[in-house]
Design an enzyme around this catalytic site. Structure first.
Site, PDB file in Angstrom:
ATOM      1  N   ASP A   1       0.849  57.911 -11.875  1.00  0.00           N
ATOM      2  CA  ASP A   1       2.273  57.612 -11.667  1.00  0.00           C
ATOM      3  C   ASP A   1       3.022  58.912 -11.398  1.00  0.00           C
ATOM      4  OD1 ASP A   1       4.925  56.794 -11.769  1.00  0.00           O
ATOM      5  OD2 ASP A   1       4.683  55.585 -13.584  1.00  0.00           O
TER       6      ASP A   1
ATOM      7  N   SER B   1       9.392  50.304 -16.067  1.00  0.00           N
ATOM      8  CA  SER B   1      10.131  51.441 -15.533  1.00  0.00           C
ATOM      9  C   SER B   1      11.510  51.558 -16.196  1.00  0.00           C
ATOM     10  CB  SER B   1      10.231  51.317 -14.002  1.00  0.00           C
ATOM     11  OG  SER B   1      10.634  52.530 -13.421  1.00  0.00           O
TER      12      SER B   1
ATOM     13  N   HIS C   1       2.579  53.577  -9.994  1.00  0.00           N
ATOM     14  CA  HIS C   1       3.718  53.224 -10.848  1.00  0.00           C
ATOM     15  C   HIS C   1       3.788  51.753 -11.246  1.00  0.00           C
ATOM     16  CE1 HIS C   1       7.598  53.492 -12.700  1.00  0.00           C
ATOM     17  NE2 HIS C   1       8.180  52.730 -11.789  1.00  0.00           N
TER      18      HIS C   1
END
Length: 313
Positions: free
Chosen positions: A251, A123, A281
């Site tokens: 996601d 991320s 995610h």
């Protein structure tokens, strides 16, 4: 607080501490513990926004069982490194200056052992990892780069509105240390109810504070990759280094389209994008065991393929 759902199979190492540039960093080195203790390589893990060491236990445990050491640290603004009101307080300079410090520490140790060092980022950490591959001081000494759901562009579901986008640079400039609770999108992070319960009750994870400067900087960091102005990626990506991006197709936090565009722009002859249908995610740290087992197996195969040195005792 709900328990951490994963049962670690190896021995969890002690958290260690190191002072650097005004911060006391918490970090963890997880050695290989698989019966033979032969080491194929090491992976330096860069966590996502508001994460900390425990979030990576399942991944680090599996790496250990499969012949790979791992190292992670709570970044400035997160975890034990920045408790209380310092949570979320960091900026672009410190993100990469701190990372260079730990890259140098790990490179030194890996060179002494004769093993390769790979970089993995999830991320926000994925955006850091991919930018490091373009601008890092030691980018050509890293053996390969792995992005997990990298923050290149936010998904439309998560993207904040136009007025906020316009005012964000001003807030970052004039109120850099002011923090806001950004809210934790548990359903966007994982489809696993047990991990949602853990994360939603974890005092280290909620509230999810970020400073105006931190948020602005990680958004700009992703935009740098997505816009690719003046062929930033083509001109600067680490020469001849392999890269793989692994992204949940469902996601709704970071848009998989950002990963697709990076792979298109990346000049590496050894580049790969893997999308996982049904996965959200946090595919490595917080998704279901079924999702994790699939993505970890792909990661292991990729690491094994790119580990040319023989395992070291």
């Amino acid at each position: 607080m709900a328990p951490y759902p994963y049962k670690v199979q190896t021995t969890v190492p002690e958290l260690q501490y190191e002072n650097f540039d005004g911060a006391k960093f918490g970090y963890m080195f997880w050695p290989v513990q698989n019966g033979t203790n032969e080491v194929r390589g090491r992976v330096l893990l860069i966590h996502g926004f508001g994460e900390y060491t425990k979030i990576q236990f399942r991944l680090m445990d599996h790496l250990s069982l499969n012949g790979y050491e791992s190292f992670t640290f709570d970044q400035r603004g997160a975890g034990v490194t920045s408790p209380g009101r310092s949570k979320g307080v960091t900026d672009e300079y410190h993100v990469f200056n701190d990372l260079e410090h730990f890259v140098e520490k790990n490179l030194s140790e890996c060179k002494a052992k004769g093993i390769p060092l790979f970089m993995w980022g999830h991320s926000m950490g994925g955006g850091i990892c991919l930018n490091y591959a373009c601008q890092g001081k030691h980018k050509n000494e890293i053996s390969g780069y792995i992005g997990s759901g990298p923050l290149i562009i936010l998904h439309p579901h998560t993207m904040y509105n136009k007025p906020t986008q316009i005012i964000a640079p001003l807030l970052a400039k004039f109120l850099p240390r002011v923090r806001i609770d950004t809210g934790l999108d548990l359903k966007g992070i994982t489809s696993d109810k047990a991990y949602r319960a853990f994360l939603g009750s974890d005092p280290m994870s909620v509230p999810l504070y970020g400073s105006f400067r931190q948020i602005h900087d990680f958004m700009q960091r992703g935009a740098k990759l997505y816009k690719n102005e003046n062929n930033y990626i083509q001109k600067n990506f680490a020469k001849d280094k392999p890269v793989i991006i692994m992204h949940g197709q469902d996601d709704t936090i970071n848009d998989p389209k950002g990963s697709e565009k990076f792979i298109q722009d990346c000049p590496s002859a050894d580049k790969e994008l893997k999308l996982y249908p049904g996965a959200r995610h946090s595919i490595f740290s917080l998704e279901t065991d079924k999702v994790f087992n699939t993505v970890f197996n792909d990661m292991k195969q990729w690491l094994d393929k790119h580990t040319t040195t023989e395992a070291k005792p």
